[in-house]
Design a protein around this motif. Structure first.
Motif, PDB file in Angstrom:
ATOM      1  N   VAL A 133       0.854  -1.180   0.000  1.00  0.00           N
ATOM      2  CA  VAL A 133       0.000   0.000   0.000  1.00  0.00           C
ATOM      3  C   VAL A 133       0.894   1.235   0.000  1.00  0.00           C
ATOM      4  N   THR A 160       0.924   5.613  -0.121  1.00  0.00           N
ATOM      5  CA  THR A 160       0.155   6.833   0.092  1.00  0.00           C
ATOM      6  C   THR A 160       1.024   8.034  -0.237  1.00  0.00           C
ATOM      7  N   LYS A 198      -3.328   8.865   4.137  1.00  0.00           N
ATOM      8  CA  LYS A 198      -2.954   7.868   5.143  1.00  0.00           C
ATOM      9  C   LYS A 198      -4.164   7.415   5.949  1.00  0.00           C
ATOM     10  N   GLU A 255      -3.843  -0.669   7.205  1.00  0.00           N
ATOM     11  CA  GLU A 255      -2.720  -0.639   8.142  1.00  0.00           C
ATOM     12  C   GLU A 255      -3.053  -1.437   9.394  1.00  0.00           C
ATOM     13  N   PRO A 268       1.948   0.884   5.172  1.00  0.00           N
ATOM     14  CA  PRO A 268       1.933   1.757   3.996  1.00  0.00           C
ATOM     15  C   PRO A 268       3.241   2.524   3.852  1.00  0.00           C
TER      16      PRO A 268
END
Length: 221
Positions: free
Chosen positions: A69, A71, A78, A85, A91
């Protein structure tokens, strides 16, 4: 590890030449709701609807074979992937995915004057004058330059199926230069909070959109 599931195929890592990218815009913020420009300089959080959108997306995609993942460096992306998460993903922030900087208009209310300036800027871009920008803001080329660093990083990794959380105008810029090879006409890439673009990438063919502005996971909101 990716397996046969909704188009994400398992491959020999040494011969991997394909990726699936699920690119989403962040959930709604109060400033989105009010029409106030955020850009990269206003680091706002999701509002109640934005958190509900994030939950709805997670419920739809929690069993997808995402391996990574990504961001932007801003809170609203986030927070959009927070459920992933909590489920064990770590992430990775890539500042190259940040929203464009709108300079002096960031944090400003949508007055008639500001709306007119924005429409004039969009028209200049549509006419091919891609150097136009707000005072203190970024040009399209500056955004492209940092996005290329982020995309090159993502494509260089071994993961085959990834989730990418970013921003509305940044998405349009990315899909323009990366998929269409031109920023003119980038506004064809419609979006809303927590909408999804699914991209197939092959090293010898480049990227192709296989799902365009998908909002089906939000139908019950």
């Amino acid at each position: 590890m990716c397996h046969f599931f909704n188009g994400c195929k398992r491959k020999n890592r040494e011969k991997m030449k394909r990726k699936k990218l699920y690119i989403i815009r962040h959930g709604q913020t109060d400033l989105n709701k009010k029409g106030i420009v955020q850009g990269s300089g206003v680091d706002s959080s999701l509002n109640d609807l934005g958190r509900a959108q994030a939950s709805a997306f997670y419920e739809k995609y929690k069993d997808f074979p995402f391996e990574k993942v990504y961001t932007s460096a801003l809170k609203r992306t986030k927070e959009t992937v927070l459920h992933f998460e909590e489920a064990g993903f770590v992430p990775q922030e890539l500042p190259g995915l940040n929203e464009i900087s709108w300079g002096v208009v960031e944090g400003k209310s949508p007055t008639p004057e500001n709306k007119a300036r924005y429409q004039a800027l969009l028209q200049a871009w549509a006419d091919g004058d891609l150097s136009q920008k707000y005072e203190g803001g970024e040009s399209l080329q500056e955004v492209v330059d940092r996005q290329k660093v982020a995309i090159d990083h993502i494509l260089a990794q071994e993961e085959e199926c990834v989730l990418v959380a970013m921003h509305g105008r940044a998405m349009r810029i990315l899909l323009g230069w990366w998929v269409n090879d031109t920023l003119i006409g980038m506004d064809q890439f419609s979006h809303s909070n927590l909408s999804l673009y699914e991209i197939d990438w092959e090293s010898d063919k480049g990227p192709k959109i296989v799902r365009f502005d998908d909002r089906s996971h939000l139908e019950h909101l």
